[in-house]
Scaffold this motif. Structure first.
Motif, mmCIF file in Angstrom:
data_model
loop_
_atom_site.group_PDB
_atom_site.id
_atom_site.type_symbol
_atom_site.label_atom_id
_atom_site.label_comp_id
_atom_site.label_asym_id
_atom_site.label_seq_id
_atom_site.Cartn_x
_atom_site.Cartn_y
_atom_site.Cartn_z
ATOM 1 N N GLY B 336 0.816 -1.212 0.000
ATOM 2 C CA GLY B 336 0.000 0.000 0.000
ATOM 3 C C GLY B 336 0.845 1.255 0.000
ATOM 4 O O GLY B 336 0.376 2.319 -0.397
ATOM 5 N N MET B 337 2.092 1.145 0.454
ATOM 6 C CA MET B 337 2.970 2.304 0.411
ATOM 7 C C MET B 337 3.284 2.689 -1.024
ATOM 8 O O MET B 337 3.553 3.833 -1.320
ATOM 9 C CB MET B 337 4.277 2.016 1.156
ATOM 10 C CG MET B 337 4.118 2.075 2.649
ATOM 11 S SD MET B 337 5.691 1.877 3.446
ATOM 12 C CE MET B 337 5.150 1.834 5.150
ATOM 13 N N MET B 338 3.270 1.711 -1.923
ATOM 14 C CA MET B 338 3.719 1.985 -3.289
ATOM 15 C C MET B 338 2.582 1.975 -4.297
ATOM 16 O O MET B 338 2.783 2.278 -5.451
ATOM 17 C CB MET B 338 4.723 0.935 -3.757
ATOM 18 C CG MET B 338 5.341 0.157 -2.668
ATOM 19 S SD MET B 338 7.109 0.375 -2.700
ATOM 20 C CE MET B 338 7.561 -0.457 -1.216
ATOM 21 N N MET B 339 1.410 1.558 -3.873
ATOM 22 C CA MET B 339 0.393 1.295 -4.883
ATOM 23 C C MET B 339 -0.906 2.017 -4.627
ATOM 24 O O MET B 339 -1.247 2.348 -3.512
ATOM 25 C CB MET B 339 0.103 -0.190 -4.922
ATOM 26 C CG MET B 339 0.989 -0.866 -5.875
ATOM 27 S SD MET B 339 0.730 -2.584 -5.686
ATOM 28 C CE MET B 339 1.873 -3.088 -6.887
ATOM 29 N N GLY B 377 -3.235 2.914 2.895
ATOM 30 C CA GLY B 377 -2.274 2.966 1.800
ATOM 31 C C GLY B 377 -2.421 4.216 0.946
ATOM 32 O O GLY B 377 -1.453 4.701 0.360
ATOM 33 N N ALA B 378 -3.632 4.757 0.891
ATOM 34 C CA ALA B 378 -3.882 5.925 0.039
ATOM 35 C C ALA B 378 -3.246 7.192 0.602
ATOM 36 O O ALA B 378 -3.212 8.210 -0.076
ATOM 37 C CB ALA B 378 -5.384 6.130 -0.144
HETATM 38 NA NA NA Z 1 0.499 4.601 -0.238
#
Ligand code: NA
Ligand code: NA
Lengths: 182, 436, 316
Positions: B336-339, B377-378
């Protein structure tokens, strides 16, 4: 001197192309609006008159394909597709240019590849005169060609942007998502 | 080289290219397609590219995404958000941090009519951010509170992301939508509490405001919330009375909001219909490009056997099921950090959903849980779409670093919410169970 | 060698379709003495339902199941049954007819070969009745009911019954039945349980729509032809055995569902008393005949004599 002329020629090409994409995008917007009207009209007629509009489901599906693929390239033209700048903005200017150029070329490669696939797919559909078989029947192959056209337009936009990075005409966008796209 | 190794290299290549500033859709699609070529050959890889773009968008379900977006943009044009904010200010302006709290409440209410996290964050950046900054709020608090509050739109029905979950896992979308209501409200309260605690610890973040609104003024201000409430009630009633399906609710909501906007603006010109439509299709294109390219990548992962292996590993683990849950949380937080959320769901659900079902978890509960993980994550760097949106819509008032800096209390609130969901699963399952 | 099987079926489905796929895979490994195996990619993780023929033809997978009715233009002959709704045959009979036509009429196989595909087995769906939220005691009772429809043939049948066809996506039919957007949906017992429709619609009308086709268990043509003779013979035999195994599993599922309907689920089964003559009369309806004529023209254009096929699919 020659440099300046090349740059402005580039700018003219890019904005002419952008104008064409805006026309396509406007058409996509109208399709979105019509899709809304169709869904609502179907609900109303079904609940009031017990007479749903034949083919609402099938038409909505095709409308969605059309509205997405007519707006893909416009979004790239305006820098709207998501990317991350957290690392690249810390790179020295020349390296950053190189990385940005590479990013655009990769976009070109991927969407050119997808365009080839979409063309084959649409052509096969056309040769068997493929229909949407639902409550109403209409040819589905033109919708598949819209996918092809949308992907092709996006590939061309990546090409234009790659050239733009090379000639230094593409502004370095710090904002990953620009305000007017939201 | 085993297929598994190829899969792992693909994952690394994906992250590397995203960090190098390659478009997220290009990174997902190209790494996926090259990976497929290595695994099964260029002809099969091209064949997947040939069908996936058409097949994914040729979908009745997904029509709700542009329609909900359209609804959000009409609501923005009609000034529904700013009305709500004005009413809330009258009530809460006197509390320290009250403007941030009231914008969270406003976003939660707006979320009941909007399905888009990005749309809600944009609306409230436009309305609330200038107000807060003008009154001496710290940039980090003001921006971060809006970034997180935007995510409430995804939890509270209607929600395009929940529809994506329903489609990817074949779960009841009606049940899922209604399930998000209580957790959404609870999460909104937690966000307000996080604001309050942050401001108590560092009063410099937000001044106390003088409000001279009398009780009657306060009560009168409630009328401003009326139109939006009316639409929300109309949609919920329509769903329950069987006038339309959840997918059709997108179209009905957009139409109702359009009518309301026209009534409010008394002018077709001010509605700027073409601009609104263009805004809608741009955001739709962005979302679908990510969904499709993520699908290409996830097919590569599936064929590499990596998905099966991780899934198999998680299922054969002879540990307490909560250990598995903790591992799944870790996976979502890292990815979620990257996506982006739809991409994250498309990639992970084929692995995590069957595992959770085998462990006996409720599919609707897991839907709410996963959506909450996506919401966290967002807002987390480096790819925190809501943070991009707030920064971009702020007209240069705040920097991306400001937004990320202010998020710590809200991410903690997200964790508290995760724990609450595990401890009291009824938060999510109570309403859908009543529906059966 | 390890072959790849791509399917839309989720591994956790546990229905006859999923169990029989697993049976095929296990049996293949057993009969080849472990020399060859099949790895299954479940749940559409590699290709969506409408992508499977293309994915199979290009070799993304070696095996796969094709939902034939989605491709009436690509596979008109193999879709014969889909143009004949209602028709008198049950699941097993439809499977046997498909086997017979593939054995006797070369165009059936040719049409798949044109798309780079070879059928190795047939999986017809269960026989359908109509599930309703209110009791329907006789056929006349269907008049004015909103009946969920999909595709091109059901609207005509529903209109012939005097009902009004309402197109609803499969995944929204639950909500549509629950909230009264539709009153009825054509479905069989096992599928009604699978989609949980029987939670919200409690009357199953034994209206004899018949079985429909269904899924082709297909192979990439090159993969099939690339097999050594022994393995190919094993696959051919497996495909023949598959129909019986699958039909038995489906029968088991159906009786389990019917028991559950009677005991805990409280679904009432109603026999509306329809005779074969009634069905023949209904099938003579202009709309229904129009759909059939469409297929007959297509088959004739492909050089196939439609008469013996039509004879099997009409009520006599
Ligand atoms: Na994120
Ligand atoms: Na919402």
């Amino acid at each position: 001197m020659t440099d300046d002329r090349a740059v402005s020629a580039y700018g003219r090409v890019r904005s002419a192309y952008g104008w064409a994409l805006l026309v396509a995008g406007s058409f996509a917007g109208i399709v979105t609006f019509l899709m809304m009207l169709l869904v609502v009209a179907n609900v109303l007629l079904r609940s009031i008159a017990d007479a749903p509009i034949d083919g609402t489901l099938e038409l909505t599906q095709s409308a969605l394909v059309i509205l997405i693929f007519l707006s893909l390239a416009l979004t790239q033209y305006e820098g709207g597709h998501i990317h991350v700048v957290i690392l690249t903005q810390r790179l020295p200017a020349r390296l950053r240019t190189a990385v940005r150029f590479l990013a655009m070329v990769l976009g070109l490669v991927f969407f050119a590849w997808a365009t080839k696939g979409a063309f084959d797919f649409a052509l096969r559909s056309y040769t068997i005169n493929e229909q949407e078989w639902g409550a109403i029947r209409f040819p589905i192959w033109p919708v598949k060609f819209v996918v092809f056209v949308g992907l092709l337009a996006l590939a061309i936009q990546f090409l234009i942007d790659a050239v733009g990075v090379l000639v230094g005409e593409l502004p370095d966008d710090e904002d990953a998502v620009k305000e007017e796209h939201l | 080289m085993t297929n598994l190794t190829i899969g792992l290299i693909g994952v690394c290549a994906l992250f590397a290219s995203i960090l190098l500033g390659v478009n997220v859709m290009v990174a997902l699609g190209l790494v996926g397609a090259v990976g497929l070529t290595v695994l099964v050959g260029i002809v099969p890889a091209t064949s997947i590219l040939s069908t996936v773009f058409f097949d994914t968008t040729h979908s009745f379900h997904f029509s709700v995404i542009p329609l909900f977006l359209l609804m959000g943009f009409f609501a923005m044009r009609a000034g529904l958000g700013s009305d709500l904010f004005e009413a809330a200010t009258k009530w809460l302006g006197g509390i320290r941090g009250g403007l941030a709290i009231s914008s969270t409440i406003g976003a939660a209410a707006f979320g009941a009519a909007s399905g888009s996290s990005v749309g809600t964050a944009t609306v409230f950046t436009k309305i609330a951010l200038p107000e807060m900054l003008a009154r001496g709020y710290a940039k980090s608090l003001a921006a971060a509170s809006i970034a997180i509050a935007g995510t409430l739109a995804v939890m509270i029905p209607p929600s395009a992301l929940v529809v994506v979950y329903g489609i990817l896992t074949n779960s009841s979308i009606g049940g899922l939508l209604i399930a998000g209501l209580i957790p959404g409200v609870v999460f909104a309260i937690l966000i307000c509490a996080a604001t309050y605690i942050a401001v108590m610890r560092r009063p410099a973040l937000a001044p106390r405001l003088q409000t001279d609104a009398t009780l009657s003024e306060k009560l009168w201000s409630l009328r401003l919330a009326g139109p939006l409430l009316l639409i929300i009630v109309a949609i919920i009633a329509g769903l329950y009375l069987g006038v339309f399906t959840p997918t059709e609710a997108g179209g009905v909501g957009a139409m109702l909001t359009l009518i309301l906007a026209l009534v409010r603006l008394r002018s077709f010109r001010k509605l700027a219909l073409m601009r609104t439509l263009l805004d809608t299709i741009r955001t739709s294109a962005m979302i679908f490009a990510i969904i499709i390219c993520a699908l290409i990548f996830s097919r590569f992962l599936a064929l590499s056997g990596l998905a099966n292996t991780v899934g198999g590993f998680l299922t054969t683990l002879d540990v307490n099921r909560w250990v598995v849950v903790a591992m799944i949380v870790a996976v979502y937080l890292v990815l979620g950090m990257m996506m982006d959320a739809p991409a994250l769901l498309a990639i992970t659900l084929p692995i995590t959903h069957p595992v959770m079902m085998k462990l006996g978890f409720d599919p609707i509960w897991f839907g709410v849980f996963v959506v909450l993980l996506c919401e966290i994550g967002a807002v987390t760097p480096p790819v925190g779409i809501n943070c991009f949106v707030v920064q971009a819509a702020s007209d240069g008032r705040v920097a991306l670093e400001d937004v990320f800096r202010g998020l710590v209390p809200y991410v903690i609130a997200g964790f508290v919410m995760l724990v609450l969901l595990c401890a009291v699963p009824e938060l999510a399952t109570f309403l859908p169970d009543r529906m059966r | 060698k390890t072959y790849r099987w791509i399917t839309f079926k989720p591994q956790g489905a546990g229905d006859a379709q999923q169990r029989s796929t697993q049976w095929f895979v296990d049996e293949f490994a057993k009969r080849t003495g472990g020399k060859h195996t099949i790895e299954v990619f479940w749940g559409g993780s590699v290709a969506g339902t409408r992508e499977i023929p293309t994915a199979l033809a290009s070799g993304v997978g070696d095996f796969g199941d094709i939902i034939t009715p989605y491709f009436p233009d690509q596979f008109p002959l193999n879709n014969a049954v889909g143009f004949f709704i209602p028709q008198p045959n049950n699941t097993r009979e439809i499977g046997e007819l498909m086997e017979k036509w593939h054995a006797e009429i070369p165009q059936f196989e040719q049409e798949l070969a044109n798309s780079g595909i070879k059928a190795v087995g047939f999986r017809p769906l269960e026989s359908y009745g109509i599930l309703c939220t209110e009791p329907v005691e006789s056929v006349a009772d269907f008049k004015g009911r909103r009946i969920r429809s999909y595709g091109f043939a059901y609207p005509k049948l529903i209109e012939a019954l005097g009902g009004s066809p309402v197109s609803i996506a499969t995944s929204e039919t639950y909500e549509a039945l629950e909230r009264g957007i539709v009153d009825c949906t054509p479905i069989g017992p096992a599928l009604a349980r699978g989609w949980k429709y029987d939670e919200v619609a409690k009357y199953y009308i034994e209206y004899p729509i018949g079985a429909s086709f269904g899924h082709l268990l297909a192979m990439n043509l090159a993969s099939y032809e690339g097999m050594d003779e022994e393995t190919r013979a094993i696959v051919d035999q497996l495909g023949k055995d598959y129909l019986g195994v699958y039909a038995d599993m489906l029968d088991d599922d159906e009786s389990t569902v019917r028991e559950a309907w009677e005991s805990e689920l409280g679904v009432t089964v109603i026999d509306p008393g329809v005779s074969t003559e009634d069905m023949a009369t209904l099938s003579a309806n202009e709309g229904i005949q129009e759909v059939r004529k469409d297929w007959i023209e297509r088959a004739t254009a492909l050089g196939v004599d439609p008469d013996p096929i039509v004879a099997e699919l009409e009520f006599k």
